[in-house]
Design a protein around this motif. Structure first.
Motif, PDB file in Angstrom:
ATOM      1  N   ASP A 315     -14.520  13.702  -3.726  1.00 48.43           N
ATOM      2  CA  ASP A 315     -13.307  12.900  -3.740  1.00 48.43           C
ATOM      3  C   ASP A 315     -12.552  12.931  -2.420  1.00 48.43           C
ATOM      4  O   ASP A 315     -11.456  12.398  -2.307  1.00 48.43           O
ATOM      5  CB  ASP A 315     -12.381  13.355  -4.879  1.00 48.43           C
ATOM      6  N   GLY A 316     -13.157  13.552  -1.413  1.00 42.83           N
ATOM      7  CA  GLY A 316     -12.482  13.663  -0.125  1.00 42.83           C
ATOM      8  C   GLY A 316     -11.399  14.718  -0.102  1.00 42.83           C
ATOM      9  O   GLY A 316     -10.708  14.877   0.903  1.00 42.83           O
ATOM     10  N   ALA A 317     -11.244  15.452  -1.209  1.00 43.78           N
ATOM     11  CA  ALA A 317     -10.182  16.464  -1.306  1.00 43.78           C
ATOM     12  C   ALA A 317     -10.729  17.798  -1.787  1.00 43.78           C
ATOM     13  O   ALA A 317      -9.997  18.603  -2.356  1.00 43.78           O
ATOM     14  CB  ALA A 317      -9.077  15.973  -2.243  1.00 43.78           C
ATOM     15  N   GLY A 318     -12.032  18.017  -1.574  1.00 43.04           N
ATOM     16  CA  GLY A 318     -12.604  19.323  -1.876  1.00 43.04           C
ATOM     17  C   GLY A 318     -13.208  19.490  -3.257  1.00 43.04           C
ATOM     18  O   GLY A 318     -13.451  20.621  -3.675  1.00 43.04           O
ATOM     19  N   HIS A 319     -13.462  18.381  -3.977  1.00 34.36           N
ATOM     20  CA  HIS A 319     -14.060  18.487  -5.307  1.00 34.36           C
ATOM     21  C   HIS A 319     -15.280  17.579  -5.416  1.00 34.36           C
ATOM     22  O   HIS A 319     -15.276  16.447  -4.918  1.00 34.36           O
ATOM     23  CB  HIS A 319     -13.060  18.093  -6.390  1.00 34.36           C
ATOM     24  N   VAL A 320     -16.330  18.078  -6.078  1.00 33.14           N
ATOM     25  CA  VAL A 320     -17.540  17.299  -6.328  1.00 33.14           C
ATOM     26  C   VAL A 320     -17.283  16.361  -7.500  1.00 33.14           C
ATOM     27  O   VAL A 320     -16.857  16.791  -8.573  1.00 33.14           O
ATOM     28  CB  VAL A 320     -18.737  18.222  -6.628  1.00 33.14           C
ATOM     29  N   THR A 321     -17.547  15.079  -7.299  1.00 35.17           N
ATOM     30  CA  THR A 321     -17.344  14.091  -8.360  1.00 35.17           C
ATOM     31  C   THR A 321     -18.642  13.621  -8.989  1.00 35.17           C
ATOM     32  O   THR A 321     -18.625  13.049 -10.075  1.00 35.17           O
ATOM     33  CB  THR A 321     -16.596  12.862  -7.819  1.00 35.17           C
ATOM     34  N   GLY A 322     -19.765  13.841  -8.295  1.00 40.83           N
ATOM     35  CA  GLY A 322     -21.034  13.380  -8.832  1.00 40.83           C
ATOM     36  C   GLY A 322     -22.193  14.239  -8.362  1.00 40.83           C
ATOM     37  O   GLY A 322     -22.219  14.678  -7.208  1.00 40.83           O
ATOM     38  N   ILE A 323     -23.132  14.488  -9.273  1.00 42.58           N
ATOM     39  CA  ILE A 323     -24.361  15.225  -8.960  1.00 42.58           C
ATOM     40  C   ILE A 323     -25.518  14.339  -9.390  1.00 42.58           C
ATOM     41  O   ILE A 323     -25.749  14.128 -10.585  1.00 42.58           O
ATOM     42  CB  ILE A 323     -24.437  16.565  -9.726  1.00 42.58           C
ATOM     43  N   THR A 324     -26.225  13.765  -8.420  1.00 46.27           N
ATOM     44  CA  THR A 324     -27.361  12.902  -8.721  1.00 46.27           C
ATOM     45  C   THR A 324     -28.626  13.569  -8.222  1.00 46.27           C
ATOM     46  O   THR A 324     -28.749  13.854  -7.025  1.00 46.27           O
ATOM     47  CB  THR A 324     -27.203  11.523  -8.066  1.00 46.27           C
ATOM     48  N   THR A 325     -29.554  13.825  -9.126  1.00 48.56           N
ATOM     49  CA  THR A 325     -30.830  14.440  -8.769  1.00 48.56           C
ATOM     50  C   THR A 325     -31.931  13.416  -8.947  1.00 48.56           C
ATOM     51  O   THR A 325     -32.223  12.985 -10.068  1.00 48.56           O
ATOM     52  CB  THR A 325     -31.116  15.677  -9.641  1.00 48.56           C
ATOM     53  N   PHE A 326     -32.538  13.003  -7.843  1.00 46.28           N
ATOM     54  CA  PHE A 326     -33.642  12.051  -7.873  1.00 46.28           C
ATOM     55  C   PHE A 326     -34.936  12.843  -8.056  1.00 46.28           C
ATOM     56  O   PHE A 326     -35.322  13.636  -7.190  1.00 46.28           O
ATOM     57  CB  PHE A 326     -33.678  11.232  -6.587  1.00 46.28           C
ATOM     58  N   LEU A 327     -35.593  12.633  -9.193  1.00 44.84           N
ATOM     59  CA  LEU A 327     -36.694  13.501  -9.589  1.00 44.84           C
ATOM     60  C   LEU A 327     -38.060  13.078  -9.056  1.00 44.84           C
ATOM     61  O   LEU A 327     -39.036  13.811  -9.231  1.00 44.84           O
ATOM     62  CB  LEU A 327     -36.745  13.592 -11.121  1.00 44.84           C
ATOM     63  N   ASP A 328     -38.154  11.932  -8.403  1.00 45.11           N
ATOM     64  CA  ASP A 328     -39.436  11.476  -7.869  1.00 45.11           C
ATOM     65  C   ASP A 328     -39.706  12.180  -6.537  1.00 45.11           C
ATOM     66  O   ASP A 328     -39.604  11.596  -5.460  1.00 45.11           O
ATOM     67  CB  ASP A 328     -39.418   9.960  -7.698  1.00 45.11           C
TER      68      ASP A 328
END
Length: 345
Positions: A315-328
Motif C-alpha cells: 500500500d506504499g505505507a509498509g503493509h503487504v496488500t497482495g500475495i500472488t504465487t505463480f505456480l507455473d
C-alpha cells in the motif's frame, strides 16, 4: 537455428536475425529497431497483460517494420511508426482473445480449505508477471519512471484489461508514455476530441477501481518490507508475517481460481493446506516493479525445488496488500533466471 526464450517460447528476433532476413534493407535497420525493443515490450505488456504475448507482439512488430522499412518515408518519427505498428498488432491479438484476469476478478474469496482450491484455467486467461528489465527503462526523468513502474504493477495491468482496446491504448500513450493528444490521435487515425473523450472514459473506469492515474503512488520497491516478509516467511513465523499484512490483504495462486481474504484466513491457509511451504527458501527477483522472489520448497534430499514465483503488492505505507504465487515454475523460473533447484546447504 531458431531461438527459444526461457520456458520454451519462441524468442523475439534480435538485431542479427533481422539483419539477415532481407538483403535489400539497409544493414543498420535491425540495430535501429532494436533500440525500441524494451519500451515496445512494456507497451505491449500493458496492452495484453501477458509476458509471452508481449514478446510475440514485439516480434511481429519488428518483422512488419523490417519488411516495410523501404516504404517508411520519415513522415513521422521511427518511434511513432513502430508504436503504430505495435498498436495494430495488439488490436489484432485482443480481437481474438478473452480478457486476462486475476483470481479476484472471477468471484468472491473462499474459506482457506483444500476443497476450495478451485479449478485451473489455461495460462492465456491470467495476468502474467513480467521481468522489470524487459519492460522498464534503466534511466530517465524520475517522475516519468515512477509512473512507468506503477503502470506495470499487477493490479494496474489487470485494471487496464477492463478497458476497450482503443481506450486502453489512449490511456497508456497519454498517461504512461506522456504522448500529446495530437500525437495519440495521429497514431490512432482519429481526432484530438476523440482521444480526449476516450481518455476521460478510461479514467472514469480506472477511478471506479481506485486506480486513478493522476500520479504514481510508489517510487520504488520497499526493500525493508520485502526483507521482513521473506525473513518471517522463511522462519514460518505467522505472527510476524501477519503483522506485515494489510487488513484487506489477499492471497492467490494462478492457475487456480482460489483466493483468500484477510490476514486471519491467509495465516489459516499457510498453516493448513499450505503447510508444505514451511522450510522454504526465497531468491529475490525484479518483477512488475514490485517486491518479488522465487520460492523453493524443501525437498527430501535436503535441497529445495521450485514452487512458485511470488509477487507481493503493497500500500506504499509498509503493509503487504497482495500475495500472488505463480505456480507455473517451468515457465517463470527460467524466464527470471532462477535455478531449477537449490542444493543442500
Amino acid at each position: 537455428m531458431t531461438q527459444t526464450a526461457p520456458g520454451g517460447a519462441a524468442a523475439p528476433p534480435r538485431a542479427g536475425a533481422l539483419a539477415t532476413s532481407d538483403a535489400t534493407s539497409p544493414p543498420d535497420v535491425g540495430a535501429r529497431l532494436e533500440e525500441y525493443r524494451r519500451e515496445l515490450t512494456g507497451y505491449c505488456y500493458r496492452m495484453l497483460a501477458g509476458a509471452g504475448d508481449a514478446d510475440d507482439a514485439v516480434q511481429e512488430t519488428m518483422l512488419r517494420a523490417w519488411r516495410a522499412y523501404d516504404r517508411f518515408e520519415g513522415r513521422s518519427s521511427l518511434r511513432s511508426w513502430l508504436y503504430r505498428i505495435a498498436t495494430n498488432v495488439c488490436f489484432d491479438q485482443l480481437g481474438s482473445s478473452k480478457r486476462r484476469e486475476r483470481p479476484m476478478g472471477l468471484g468472491g474469496p473462499q474459506p482457506p480449505e483444500i476443497e476450495n482450491f478451485g479449478a485451473t484455467l489455461p495460462e492465456e486467461r491470467w495476468v502474467e508477471p513480467v521481468a522489470d528489465d524487459d519492460v522498464l527503462p534503466r534511466e530517465g526523468d524520475p517522475a516519468a519512471m515512477a509512473v512507468g513502474r506503477e503502470s506495470v504493477r499487477l493490479a494496474f495491468v489487470a485494471a487496464l484489461q477492463h478497458l476497450p482496446p482503443r481506450q486502453r491504448a489512449v490511456l497508456v500513450l497519454r498517461e504512461v508514455l506522456r504522448w500529446s493528444a495530437a500525437e495519440t490521435a495521429a497514431l490512432l487515425d482519429t481526432t484530438v476530441a476523440s482521444v480526449n473523450s476516450a481518455l476521460q472514459r478510461a479514467r472514469a473506469t480506472l477511478g471506479a477501481k481506485a486506480l486513478d492515474r493522476e500520479e504514481a503512488r510508489w517510487s520504488s520497491v520497499d526493500d525493508d518490507l520485502l526483507n521482513r516478509y521473506v525473513d518471517a516467511f522463511e522462519r514460518y513465523d505467522m505472527d510476524a508475517l501477519v503483522a506485515l499484512l494489510h487488513e484487506d490483504a489477499v492471497l492467490n495462486m494462478p492457475p487456480y481460481t482460489l483466493w483468500v481474504h484477510g490476514p486471519a484466513d491467509i495465516a489459516r491457509w499457510m498453516l493448513g493446506p499450505g503447510h508444505g511451504c514451511e522450510g522454504s527458501r526465497c531468491l529475490r527477483v525484479a518483477a512488475n516493479s514490485s517486491m518479488a522472489f522465487g520460492q523453493y520448497r524443501a525437498s527430501p534430499d535436503g535441497g529445495w525445488t521450485p514452487w512458485g514465483l511470488v509477487v507481493l503488492e503493497d500500500d506504499g505505507a509498509g503493509h503487504v496488500t497482495g500475495i500472488t504465487t505463480f505456480l507455473d515454475t517451468a515457465t517463470w523460473f527460467p524466464r527470471f533466471g532462477l535455478p531449477d533447484r537449490l542444493p543442500p546447504r
